[in-house]
Design a protein around this motif. Structure first.
Motif, PDB file in Angstrom:
ATOM      1  N   THR A 225      30.653  57.455  47.725  1.00  0.00           N
ATOM      2  CA  THR A 225      31.696  58.495  47.631  1.00  0.00           C
ATOM      3  C   THR A 225      32.885  58.235  48.547  1.00  0.00           C
ATOM      4  N   TYR A 226      32.976  57.038  49.092  1.00  0.00           N
ATOM      5  CA  TYR A 226      34.028  56.747  50.068  1.00  0.00           C
ATOM      6  C   TYR A 226      35.135  55.859  49.496  1.00  0.00           C
ATOM      7  N   ILE A 227      35.303  55.879  48.165  1.00  0.00           N
ATOM      8  CA  ILE A 227      36.333  55.089  47.495  1.00  0.00           C
ATOM      9  C   ILE A 227      37.111  55.983  46.538  1.00  0.00           C
ATOM     10  N   GLU A 228      38.415  55.976  46.651  1.00  0.00           N
ATOM     11  CA  GLU A 228      39.252  56.702  45.696  1.00  0.00           C
ATOM     12  C   GLU A 228      39.200  55.994  44.338  1.00  0.00           C
ATOM     13  N   GLN A 229      39.304  56.770  43.259  1.00  0.00           N
ATOM     14  CA  GLN A 229      39.167  56.214  41.923  1.00  0.00           C
ATOM     15  C   GLN A 229      40.131  55.059  41.649  1.00  0.00           C
ATOM     16  N   GLU A 230      41.351  55.156  42.173  1.00  0.00           N
ATOM     17  CA  GLU A 230      42.324  54.100  41.900  1.00  0.00           C
ATOM     18  C   GLU A 230      41.981  52.798  42.615  1.00  0.00           C
ATOM     19  N   ASN A 231      41.050  52.859  43.564  1.00  0.00           N
ATOM     20  CA  ASN A 231      40.642  51.664  44.301  1.00  0.00           C
ATOM     21  C   ASN A 231      39.244  51.193  43.906  1.00  0.00           C
ATOM     22  N   LEU A 232      38.754  51.717  42.777  1.00  0.00           N
ATOM     23  CA  LEU A 232      37.428  51.348  42.284  1.00  0.00           C
ATOM     24  C   LEU A 232      37.578  50.505  41.018  1.00  0.00           C
ATOM     25  N   PHE A 233      37.034  49.295  41.048  1.00  0.00           N
ATOM     26  CA  PHE A 233      37.074  48.376  39.906  1.00  0.00           C
ATOM     27  C   PHE A 233      35.637  48.083  39.471  1.00  0.00           C
ATOM     28  N   ARG A 234      35.380  48.173  38.178  1.00  0.00           N
ATOM     29  CA  ARG A 234      34.026  47.918  37.686  1.00  0.00           C
ATOM     30  C   ARG A 234      34.031  46.706  36.775  1.00  0.00           C
ATOM     31  N   PHE A 235      33.210  45.727  37.124  1.00  0.00           N
ATOM     32  CA  PHE A 235      33.161  44.459  36.416  1.00  0.00           C
ATOM     33  C   PHE A 235      31.887  44.328  35.587  1.00  0.00           C
ATOM     34  N   GLN A 236      32.017  43.678  34.433  1.00  0.00           N
ATOM     35  CA  GLN A 236      30.866  43.344  33.601  1.00  0.00           C
ATOM     36  C   GLN A 236      30.221  42.042  34.061  1.00  0.00           C
ATOM     37  N   PHE A 237      31.038  41.077  34.476  1.00  0.00           N
ATOM     38  CA  PHE A 237      30.539  39.752  34.776  1.00  0.00           C
ATOM     39  C   PHE A 237      30.571  39.464  36.273  1.00  0.00           C
ATOM     40  N   PHE A 238      29.453  38.941  36.782  1.00  0.00           N
ATOM     41  CA  PHE A 238      29.386  38.561  38.191  1.00  0.00           C
ATOM     42  C   PHE A 238      30.459  37.529  38.533  1.00  0.00           C
ATOM     43  N   SER A 239      30.696  36.583  37.626  1.00  0.00           N
ATOM     44  CA  SER A 239      31.631  35.497  37.921  1.00  0.00           C
ATOM     45  C   SER A 239      33.038  36.018  38.206  1.00  0.00           C
ATOM     46  N   LEU A 240      33.529  36.936  37.370  1.00  0.00           N
ATOM     47  CA  LEU A 240      34.868  37.475  37.590  1.00  0.00           C
ATOM     48  C   LEU A 240      34.913  38.353  38.827  1.00  0.00           C
ATOM     49  N   ARG A 241      33.845  39.079  39.063  1.00  0.00           N
ATOM     50  CA  ARG A 241      33.786  39.923  40.258  1.00  0.00           C
ATOM     51  C   ARG A 241      33.842  39.075  41.527  1.00  0.00           C
ATOM     52  N   LYS A 242      33.091  37.980  41.534  1.00  0.00           N
ATOM     53  CA  LYS A 242      33.102  37.118  42.716  1.00  0.00           C
ATOM     54  C   LYS A 242      34.453  36.439  42.885  1.00  0.00           C
ATOM     55  N   MET A 243      35.114  36.122  41.772  1.00  0.00           N
ATOM     56  CA  MET A 243      36.471  35.594  41.865  1.00  0.00           C
ATOM     57  C   MET A 243      37.396  36.597  42.543  1.00  0.00           C
ATOM     58  N   ALA A 244      37.204  37.877  42.220  1.00  0.00           N
ATOM     59  CA  ALA A 244      38.041  38.920  42.809  1.00  0.00           C
ATOM     60  C   ALA A 244      37.812  39.018  44.313  1.00  0.00           C
ATOM     61  N   PHE A 245      36.554  38.955  44.736  1.00  0.00           N
ATOM     62  CA  PHE A 245      36.251  38.975  46.171  1.00  0.00           C
ATOM     63  C   PHE A 245      36.953  37.817  46.884  1.00  0.00           C
ATOM     64  N   ILE A 246      36.799  36.627  46.320  1.00  0.00           N
ATOM     65  CA  ILE A 246      37.357  35.431  46.951  1.00  0.00           C
ATOM     66  C   ILE A 246      38.881  35.469  46.953  1.00  0.00           C
ATOM     67  N   GLU A 247      39.453  35.991  45.874  1.00  0.00           N
ATOM     68  CA  GLU A 247      40.910  36.046  45.750  1.00  0.00           C
ATOM     69  C   GLU A 247      41.537  36.879  46.862  1.00  0.00           C
ATOM     70  N   LYS A 248      40.909  38.000  47.209  1.00  0.00           N
ATOM     71  CA  LYS A 248      41.541  38.932  48.139  1.00  0.00           C
ATOM     72  C   LYS A 248      41.101  38.783  49.586  1.00  0.00           C
ATOM     73  N   ALA A 249      39.990  38.129  49.841  1.00  0.00           N
ATOM     74  CA  ALA A 249      39.423  38.151  51.197  1.00  0.00           C
ATOM     75  C   ALA A 249      40.233  37.332  52.192  1.00  0.00           C
ATOM     76  N   ASP A 250      40.528  37.953  53.312  1.00  0.00           N
ATOM     77  CA  ASP A 250      41.084  37.240  54.462  1.00  0.00           C
ATOM     78  C   ASP A 250      39.988  36.938  55.474  1.00  0.00           C
ATOM     79  N   ALA A 251      38.803  37.493  55.245  1.00  0.00           N
ATOM     80  CA  ALA A 251      37.612  37.214  56.053  1.00  0.00           C
ATOM     81  C   ALA A 251      36.422  37.854  55.349  1.00  0.00           C
ATOM     82  N   PHE A 252      35.232  37.334  55.636  1.00  0.00           N
ATOM     83  CA  PHE A 252      33.996  37.891  55.097  1.00  0.00           C
ATOM     84  C   PHE A 252      33.055  38.235  56.250  1.00  0.00           C
ATOM     85  N   ILE A 253      32.404  39.392  56.128  1.00  0.00           N
ATOM     86  CA  ILE A 253      31.351  39.772  57.067  1.00  0.00           C
ATOM     87  C   ILE A 253      30.105  40.032  56.235  1.00  0.00           C
TER      88      ILE A 253
END
Length: 215
Positions: A105-133
């Motif tokens: 419940t800590y994400i506004e709807q406009e900042n919530l993205f739902r993916f069907q495919f793991f591959s595209l979702r992981k691309m999104a993580f990698i595309e935006k990350a300036d660091a990973f924890i």
């Protein structure tokens, strides 16, 4: 912009794949600094790793850094909860599963993205990350971690800091990587520099802030 649950056939036939690809374009265009937090969905607020994820997300968000998680419960919830304590944006990249959990419940709807495919979702993580924890987690967390490592090792993604939090949890894996993989010459010694194992949250936070200011 949320993709409704459907079958793979319906997903492709109704051109929702194109819509999901549009996510990537939208994500690429978004500005700001982003840290991705990975970890188990099964650890609740009484768990030390949940508490640490919330703590470091809060610290980074107060520096104006946005937090991206998988948008679910557990460590993901902790990261988004901490993000809301500062001025950074709380973002979720959800994956649609047959046993799908609720969004936290800590994400506004406009900042919530739902993916069907793991591959595209992981691309999104990698595309935006300036660091990973990366906090302790199961197969999903390991999949995400090694996807990131492979992309950085092969220079398909920019090199950014990766921190593994939970020395007791990650110790055996790191020792196996450092010994067996190197002994069998399937990775190089320099590949160990792609990540850092530490439980020092203050150091992680300060190093990330410094990295973002100098890059």
């Amino acid at each position: 912009m949320i993709i409704e649950k459907t079958t793979i056939e319906e997903f492709i036939n109704t051109d929702k794949l194109s819509l999901e690809l549009e996510y990537l374009d939208k994500i690429k265009e978004s500005m700001g600094k982003f840290v991705v937090i990975f970890g188990s969905a099964r650890l609740d607020e009484n768990n030390i790793y949940y508490q640490q994820a919330e703590e470091i997300a809060t610290s980074l968000s107060k520096e104006g850094i946005s937090i991206i998680t998988g948008g679910g419960p557990g460590i993901m919830e902790a990261g988004n909860k901490g993000a809301n304590a500062g001025i950074g944006t709380s973002v979720g990249f959800r994956i649609m599963l047959p046993f799908e959990q609720e969004n936290n419940t800590y994400i506004e709807q406009e900042n919530l993205f739902r993916f069907q495919f793991f591959s595209l979702r992981k691309m999104a993580f990698i595309e935006k990350a300036d660091a990973f924890i990366v906090f302790p987690g199961g197969f999903g967390t390991l999949d995400e971690l090694f996807e990131v490592l492979v992309n950085m090792q092969t220079l398909k993604a920019k090199i950014v800091p990766i921190y593994l939090v939970g020395k007791d949890f990650w110790k055996g894996m790191v020792e196996w990587i450092a010994k067996d993989l190197i002994d069998h010459a399937v990775i190089k010694g320099q590949d160990l520099n792609l990540f850092c194992l530490t439980d020092d949250l203050e150091t992680i936070s300060s190093e990330i802030v410094k990295h973002l200011k100098t890059n």
